[in-house]
Scaffold this active site. Structure first.
Site, PDB file in Angstrom:
ATOM      1  N   GLY A   1       0.811  -1.208   0.000  1.00 54.81           N
ATOM      2  CA  GLY A   1       0.000   0.000   0.000  1.00 54.81           C
ATOM      3  C   GLY A   1       0.843   1.256   0.000  1.00 54.81           C
ATOM      4  O   GLY A   1       1.772   1.392   0.799  1.00 54.81           O
TER       5      GLY A   1
ATOM      6  N   GLY B   1      -0.560   4.364   0.341  1.00 57.68           N
ATOM      7  CA  GLY B   1      -1.372   5.441   0.887  1.00 57.68           C
ATOM      8  C   GLY B   1      -0.594   6.207   1.932  1.00 57.68           C
ATOM      9  O   GLY B   1       0.641   6.171   1.981  1.00 57.68           O
ATOM     10  N   PHE B   2      -1.303   6.888   2.817  1.00 56.99           N
ATOM     11  CA  PHE B   2      -0.625   7.694   3.825  1.00 56.99           C
ATOM     12  C   PHE B   2       0.248   6.851   4.753  1.00 56.99           C
ATOM     13  O   PHE B   2       1.383   7.225   5.052  1.00 56.99           O
ATOM     14  CB  PHE B   2      -1.665   8.461   4.652  1.00 56.99           C
ATOM     15  CG  PHE B   2      -2.342   9.563   3.897  1.00 56.99           C
ATOM     16  CD1 PHE B   2      -1.640  10.679   3.487  1.00 56.99           C
ATOM     17  CD2 PHE B   2      -3.691   9.488   3.597  1.00 56.99           C
ATOM     18  CE1 PHE B   2      -2.257  11.701   2.785  1.00 56.99           C
ATOM     19  CE2 PHE B   2      -4.324  10.506   2.903  1.00 56.99           C
ATOM     20  CZ  PHE B   2      -3.604  11.619   2.497  1.00 56.99           C
ATOM     21  N   GLY B   3      -0.255   5.708   5.201  1.00 58.45           N
ATOM     22  CA  GLY B   3       0.517   4.872   6.101  1.00 58.45           C
ATOM     23  C   GLY B   3       1.751   4.281   5.454  1.00 58.45           C
ATOM     24  O   GLY B   3       2.857   4.332   6.003  1.00 58.45           O
TER      25      GLY B   3
ATOM     26  N   ASP C   1      -6.210   2.436   7.748  1.00 54.24           N
ATOM     27  CA  ASP C   1      -7.613   2.007   7.808  1.00 54.24           C
ATOM     28  C   ASP C   1      -7.771   0.503   7.959  1.00 54.24           C
ATOM     29  O   ASP C   1      -8.866   0.028   8.275  1.00 54.24           O
ATOM     30  CB  ASP C   1      -8.349   2.453   6.536  1.00 54.24           C
ATOM     31  CG  ASP C   1      -8.544   3.956   6.473  1.00 54.24           C
ATOM     32  OD1 ASP C   1      -8.590   4.586   7.540  1.00 54.24           O
ATOM     33  OD2 ASP C   1      -8.648   4.494   5.362  1.00 54.24           O
TER      34      ASP C   1
ATOM     35  N   GLU D   1     -18.949  17.643   2.361  1.00 55.61           N
ATOM     36  CA  GLU D   1     -18.186  18.388   1.359  1.00 55.61           C
ATOM     37  C   GLU D   1     -18.761  18.177  -0.044  1.00 55.61           C
ATOM     38  O   GLU D   1     -18.847  19.111  -0.838  1.00 55.61           O
ATOM     39  CB  GLU D   1     -16.716  17.972   1.440  1.00 55.61           C
ATOM     40  CG  GLU D   1     -16.045  18.451   2.721  1.00 55.61           C
ATOM     41  CD  GLU D   1     -14.704  17.800   2.993  1.00 55.61           C
ATOM     42  OE1 GLU D   1     -14.010  18.258   3.912  1.00 55.61           O
ATOM     43  OE2 GLU D   1     -14.356  16.828   2.287  1.00 55.61           O
TER      44      GLU D   1
END
Length: 448
Positions: free
Chosen positions: A16, A18-20, A320, A176
């Protein structure tokens, strides 16, 4: 396929980008280790601004960066495009869909999350969620094509349905999205059509709970509700979606006249956006089955205080995908929220603990620092809840909107992206225009 050659240094695989996963890789950039980072896409995505791509406010490259570019100057990283389909803890290998096997000494699983339709997966074709660029492109197509179909639709009833937009779920993404849809109808498209008035479009925000932005303090939740209503969004609280079809949805909610009980309402609508549920990547349950770990109801893997798995200290789960707890001195453990700061901090913590294991040191429990929550509702409208050493700082309105703008621009990947996004926002503010209104695939009229 053959496995990659080994240099003799500790091998770390990160699933992954992503952010992590990104933060874990950055933390390890100066370590004497060999890192392989594998992801199903070739880019890192700044998900908090993904709705701006879906609503034509930003172009995709403004919030995404090629993974190979990010790690170009980090020689201890190999970047692979692929999908992890199996994790073998006994052999310490990750199996990819193309047959590649990646050996590892330490593994960080940061595969992220997907949509949850609460047992109604068949709704996904009618009500797409927003997690990837592909999702954003599809939602943008549906929004713009609904206006185009309404322009040539002679039947007023069907035209009304084409100009009705429903967002299910009033968390940050839903709020949003609904606020931006109202701005598109009221301002962006004004004067561009000859047979319809886009300002007559209805934007519905449907929430099963008693208030919007339930993770925020009640006072900010109420201010967000008022700002949404000022934009023209119809907010329906305590409303539960019971069916989604190609022609609309059914909602069970309290009677509007104040009578006792609830009633089922049919809403004719051709554009539905799902922002109500999140589930961990299916890789989480596969990992749990392979290691004997437990998952929670959302499919997140329950981890140890140091983010490793019980009985498998060489495997860490972050972001997540992890049901993680924050362990602070003299305080009870608290759940880590599924937000980008939590994923970033967990990625860095997992990498730090790997380096401690390699050095023969004890690992340390993960401590999450809560910086607060932000959500924008629309032009000059936002709510901010910040955690400070002196206590919570809460404000809303124009100042909160400016704070939201600069905070999100600051955390974007790359100087170019920050400048481009700020310029696009400045242009949109003064002109009310959204210049990313390009649809590559045009399907049949009114097709969902």
């Amino acid at each position: 396929m053959s496995t990659p050659p080994s240099s003799g240094r500790p091998r770390i695989v990160i699933i992954g980008c992503g952010f992590g996963g990104l933060e874990a890789a950055r933390k390890l950039q100066h370590a004497a280790v060999d890192i392989t980072i594998v992801d199903k896409t070739n880019h890192h995505l700044f998900q908090p601004l993904l709705y701006q791509v879906a609503t034509a406010g930003l172009a995709a490259p403004s919030i995404a960066a090629p993974a190979r570019l990010l790690f170009r100057s980090q020689p201890n990283i190999t970047t692979l495009l692929g999908e992890a389909t199996r994790i073998d803890p006994a052999a310490r290998e990750v199996h990819l869909a193309d047959g590649t096997r990646l050996p590892w000494d330490h593994l960080i699983v940061a595969a992220g999350a997907t949509h949850s339709y609460f047992g109604h997966d068949d709704w996904s074709t009618m009500a797409p969620g927003l997690k990837t660029l592909a999702d954003a492109f599809e939602i943008r197509r549906r929004i713009l094509m609904s206006f185009e179909a309404a322009e040539v639709e002679p039947d007023p009833v069907r035209r009304r349905a084409l100009l009705t937009f429903a967002v299910i779920g009033a968390g940050p993404t839903g709020v949003e999205m609904a606020g931006t849809l109202a701005e598109i109808a009221r301002h962006t498209l004004r004067g561009e059509f000859r047979r319809i008035d886009p300002r007559t479009a209805e934007v519905l925000l449907i929430e099963g709970g008693p208030r919007v932005l339930q993770a925020m303090p009640e006072v900010l939740s109420q201010r967000a509700l008022e700002q949404l209503q000022k934009l023209g969004v119809q907010v329906r609280l305590n409303a539960r979606v019971t069916a989604v079809t190609s022609g609309g949805l059914e909602v069970e909610s309290p009677f509007s006249d104040g009578g006792a009980g609830t009633g089922t309402h049919r809403i004719a609508c051709h554009c539905v956006i799902w922002a109500a549920g999140v589930a961990a990547s299916p890789l989480g349950r596969l990992l749990a089955e392979a290691t004997g770990a437990e998952c929670d109801r959302a499919g997140r893997v329950k981890v140890q205080p140091d983010l490793s798995l019980p009985g498998h200290p060489e495997i860490s789960v972050v972001g997540d995908l992890a049901a993680a707890m924050s362990h602070r001195p003299r305080k009870d453990p608290t759940p880590v929220p599924g937000v980008s700061p939590g994923a970033k901090q967990a990625g860095r913590a997992a990498a730090t603990n790997i380096l401690r294991r390699i050095a023969g040191k004890e690992t340390v429990p993960f401590r999450y620092r809560d910086y607060g929550n932000l959500a924008t509702i629309g032009r000059n409208s936002a709510v901010v809840d910040l955690g400070t050493p002196l206590g919570p700082l809460r404000f809303s309105g124009r100042l909160a909107w400016l704070f939201w703008l600069f905070a999100h621009a600051y955390f974007l990947i790359g100087f170019r992206n920050r400048i481009v996004v700020l310029m696009d926002w400045a242009s949109a503010y003064w002109s009310f225009q959204r210049h990313a209104r390009v649809v590559a695939e045009v399907r049949g009229r009114g097709e969902s």
